[in-house]
Design an enzyme around this catalytic site. Structure first.
Site, PDB file in Angstrom:
ATOM      1  N   LYS A   1       9.439  -7.266   1.332  1.00 45.07           N
ATOM      2  CA  LYS A   1       8.709  -6.518   2.365  1.00 45.07           C
ATOM      3  C   LYS A   1       7.456  -7.327   2.726  1.00 45.07           C
ATOM      4  O   LYS A   1       7.081  -8.270   2.022  1.00 45.07           O
ATOM      5  CB  LYS A   1       8.257  -5.140   1.825  1.00 45.07           C
TER       6      LYS A   1
ATOM      7  N   GLU B   1      -7.665 -35.505  -3.231  1.00 45.85           N
ATOM      8  CA  GLU B   1      -7.128 -34.182  -2.852  1.00 45.85           C
ATOM      9  C   GLU B   1      -8.235 -33.126  -2.747  1.00 45.85           C
ATOM     10  O   GLU B   1      -8.099 -32.176  -1.986  1.00 45.85           O
ATOM     11  CB  GLU B   1      -6.079 -33.719  -3.886  1.00 45.85           C
TER      12      GLU B   1
ATOM     13  N   GLY C   1      -0.795 -29.538 -14.442  1.00 49.45           N
ATOM     14  CA  GLY C   1      -1.555 -29.366 -15.686  1.00 49.45           C
ATOM     15  C   GLY C   1      -2.481 -30.530 -15.910  1.00 49.45           C
ATOM     16  O   GLY C   1      -2.654 -31.381 -15.032  1.00 49.45           O
TER      17      GLY C   1
ATOM     18  N   LYS D   1      10.310  -7.469  -3.449  1.00 48.82           N
ATOM     19  CA  LYS D   1      10.612  -6.255  -2.675  1.00 48.82           C
ATOM     20  C   LYS D   1      11.060  -6.617  -1.265  1.00 48.82           C
ATOM     21  O   LYS D   1      11.464  -5.765  -0.498  1.00 48.82           O
ATOM     22  CB  LYS D   1       9.363  -5.350  -2.605  1.00 48.82           C
TER      23      LYS D   1
HETATM   24  N1  C2G Z   1       5.415   8.431  -2.082  1.00 50.34           N
HETATM   25  C1  C2G Z   1       5.469   9.804  -1.889  1.00 50.34           C
HETATM   26  N2  C2G Z   1       5.610  10.303  -0.640  1.00 50.34           N
HETATM   27  C2  C2G Z   1       5.676   9.476   0.423  1.00 50.34           C
HETATM   28  C3  C2G Z   1       5.616   8.068   0.241  1.00 50.34           C
HETATM   29  C4  C2G Z   1       5.478   7.563  -1.051  1.00 50.34           C
HETATM   30  O1  C2G Z   1       5.405  10.554  -2.843  1.00 50.34           O
HETATM   31  N3  C2G Z   1       5.825  10.043   1.663  1.00 50.34           N
HETATM   32  C5  C2G Z   1       5.294   7.920  -3.437  1.00 50.34           C
HETATM   33  C6  C2G Z   1       6.472   7.036  -3.834  1.00 50.34           C
HETATM   34  O2  C2G Z   1       7.543   7.839  -4.339  1.00 50.34           O
HETATM   35  C7  C2G Z   1       5.852   6.171  -4.934  1.00 50.34           C
HETATM   36  C8  C2G Z   1       4.402   6.036  -4.497  1.00 50.34           C
HETATM   37  O3  C2G Z   1       4.144   7.054  -3.514  1.00 50.34           O
HETATM   38  O4  C2G Z   1       5.895   6.886  -6.178  1.00 50.34           O
HETATM   39  C9  C2G Z   1       4.137   4.666  -3.862  1.00 50.34           C
HETATM   40  O5  C2G Z   1       5.033   4.516  -2.772  1.00 50.34           O
HETATM   41  P1  C2G Z   1       5.353   3.013  -2.286  1.00 50.34           P
HETATM   42  O6  C2G Z   1       4.099   2.292  -2.031  1.00 50.34           O
HETATM   43  O7  C2G Z   1       6.385   3.039  -1.231  1.00 50.34           O
HETATM   44  O8  C2G Z   1       5.965   2.396  -3.641  1.00 50.34           O
HETATM   45  P2  C2G Z   1       7.286   1.528  -3.742  1.00 50.34           P
HETATM   46  O9  C2G Z   1       7.266   0.491  -2.694  1.00 50.34           O
HETATM   47  O10 C2G Z   1       8.411   2.438  -3.868  1.00 50.34           O
HETATM   48  O11 C2G Z   1       7.032   0.729  -5.121  1.00 50.34           O
HETATM   49  O12 C2G Z   1       7.855  -0.565  -9.586  1.00 50.34           O
HETATM   50  C10 C2G Z   1       7.802   0.547  -8.723  1.00 50.34           C
HETATM   51  C11 C2G Z   1       7.480   0.104  -7.315  1.00 50.34           C
HETATM   52  O13 C2G Z   1       6.290  -0.673  -7.307  1.00 50.34           O
HETATM   53  C12 C2G Z   1       7.324   1.282  -6.377  1.00 50.34           C
END
Ligand code: C2G
Length: 485
Positions: free
Chosen positions: A402, A283, A138, A400
């Site tokens: 991922k 920096e 800050g 997540k």
């Molecule tokens: N979806 C779908 N059919 C698929 C793949 C995905 O209908 N073959 C839908 C999922 O059910 C979701 C949307 O597409 O409603 C987005 O899918 P993702 O990107 O996998 O979302 P997810 O990682 O599940 O994140 O707070 C909620 C989360 O952010 C959902």
């Protein structure tokens, strides 16, 4: 009373040690014995002329002594030493430790922030929660904090409770601490604002006045926030203490080394001479390569930062660099990304009377495929206006667990190109759905039925919750698997 170890006895490390020693047990470590001896002998720091250093601070060059039996470890070394210093402390580190990073910078080779560097080093050796790393940043000149002048700062962590614990520990009679979960945004601010401060110094060195400083602060924070938004950070962070606040204090004070260094450059000194005259780590210089790489990676133009880069890295005449800025194409002050939110909110309010039904859905939408499109098409058919809350890179990685193939900015541009999607906003955490539904006057909340039942609570606030059948045979992970094989 907490037990705190400060790693690094530069001006900021010692200023914090002085402040913390009012209420806590503080030990401070330096790799440079002369630094320790000078402070022990004079109860002063060579570069903090007005401050009397508390004798209660236990100074040492022995890391095991300093780290023995402490709860908080403050990383107060220059940004370029954070990686190697983290390696040094790992043998003494425990999972319950909290690491508070106060170095401001980005590592060009990896484009990692300080907390990401610390986390990546520790992860190689032991299990450690990323939420146990806090960025403390800050508008806090060490010179002022060391003599107890009123100051404010941000304690940022993805773990709110840890951020609050650090908030409590660092709150003092003259230091007010605010928490912020957007640690990435706080660290992007902390590193990028130093480059704008170099620009302010160059402006000062060229003999320009306050008008130029006001322009640099205003357009500078705008530039940094556009980069931050593309990186999935929250815009509120950039207009807060770690962003605008720190930029003001760095651009308007001769206490700032970046400002001083820039002033020498503006006066015609070679960059290395200017750094030598400042006599301390600058920096802003260290952050230039990372800024240039981030600008390319996230496709965000950073005109002021680019101008400083050309002066420092290519020796471009400062005056010429300023001329180039003034010869840029004229443009609107409100960039499209903010305009779209302002415009859309106005549209929604105007249309509310004619029952414009608003739909929202959430997701990662990585490697956009027809399953996603089936979902978005059906969601749009349930109303007149579809908002997609798109998971930010940070949220995907840390909540997540991922990894996305496409960055937030890339996934956002793909969704915005789709006829069914009217607005894309960042999904930064699991708990924002309720607030989003209020803020965007949502009528229908839609998710694939793999989330069946998870969001029924939204019905309590008058939102229709709809789970639509997934498209069974396709998924992002399936695509990755098939391509891998
Ligand atoms: N979806 C779908 N059919 C698929 C793949 C995905 O209908 N073959 C839908 C999922 O059910 C979701 C949307 O597409 O409603 C987005 O899918 P993702 O990107 O996998 O979302 P997810 O990682 O599940 O994140 O707070 C909620 C989360 O952010 C959902």
């Amino acid at each position: 009373m907490s037990k705190i170890a400060i790693i690094g006895t530069g001006t900021w490390g010692i200023a914090l040690a002085n402040m913390l020693s009012e209420k806590h047990c503080v030990k401070a470590w330096s790799a440079i014995p002369e630094e320790i001896e000078y402070i022990q002998k004079n109860h002063r720091h060579p570069k903090l002329k007005d401050a009397v250093i508390s004798s209660s601070i236990q100074l040492s060059c022995d890391l095991s002594d300093t780290l023995d039996d402490v709860e908080i470890i403050v990383m107060a070394v220059p940004s370029i030493f954070v990686r190697e210093t983290t390696r040094k402390i790992i043998p003494y580190l425990k999972p319950e430790h909290i690491i508070v990073d106060v170095a401001k910078g980005m590592e060009a080779q990896t484009l990692m922030t300080m907390s990401e560097i610390i986390y990546s080093e520790i992860q190689n050796q032991m299990d450690f929660e990323y939420g146990h790393i806090v960025a403390l940043s800050g508008p806090t000149h060490a010179e002022e904090v060391s003599i107890g002048l009123p100051s404010t700062i941000v304690s940022a962590s993805v773990d709110e409770l840890i951020a609050q614990k650090v908030q409590d520990i660092f709150t003092s009679s003259f230091m007010r601490v605010y928490t912020n979960k957007d640690i990435k945004g706080v660290e992007v601010c902390g590193s990028m604002k130093n480059i704008i401060a170099l620009a302010a110094g160059i402006s000062h060195g060229l003999g320009y006045g306050d008008n130029a400083i006001a322009a640099l602060v205003t357009r500078g924070i705008h530039e940094i926030s556009r980069l931050g938004i593309a990186m999935g950070c929250s815009i509120h962070t950039f207009y807060g203490l770690a962003g605008l606040g720190d930029l003001v204090v760095t651009c308007t004070s001769q206490n700032s080394r970046n400002n001083q260094c820039g002033t020498y450059i503006g006066q015609g000194y070679e960059v290395n001479e200017a750094i030598k005259k400042v006599g301390m780590v600058v920096e802003g210089i260290n952050a230039l390569d990372a800024a240039d790489l981030l600008s390319a990676r996230y496709h965000v133009e950073l005109p002021i930062i680019r101008a400083v880069y050309d002066v420092v890295k290519f020796g471009l005449e400062p005056q010429l660099s300023v001329q180039r800025l003034f010869q840029r194409k004229s443009k609107s002050e409100i960039p499209f990304s903010i305009l779209e939110l302002v415009h859309e909110n106005r549209e929604m309010k105007n249309q509310r009377g004619v029952k414009m039904k608003r739909v929202i859905t959430y997701g990662t939408f990585d490697l956009l495929h027809y399953g996603h499109i089936n979902l978005l098409r059906r969601a749009k058919a349930l109303g007149d206006y579809l908002i997609v809350a798109l998971s930010t890179d940070e949220f995907v990685k840390l909540q997540k667990h991922k990894e996305c193939y496409f960055s937030y900015a890339e996934r956002k541009s793909l969704l915005e190109a789709m006829r069914y999607v009217d607005l894309v906003i960042p999904e930064e955490n699991w708990d924002q759905k309720k607030e989003d539904c209020q803020q965007y006057h949502i009528d229908v909340f839609v998710m694939g039925d793999d989330w069946e039942g998870q969001f029924d609570y939204l019905r309590d606030q008058g939102v229709e919750v709809v789970y639509l059948p997934r498209t069974p045979e396709i998924s992002t992970s399936r695509i990755k698997k098939d391509l891998h094989e």
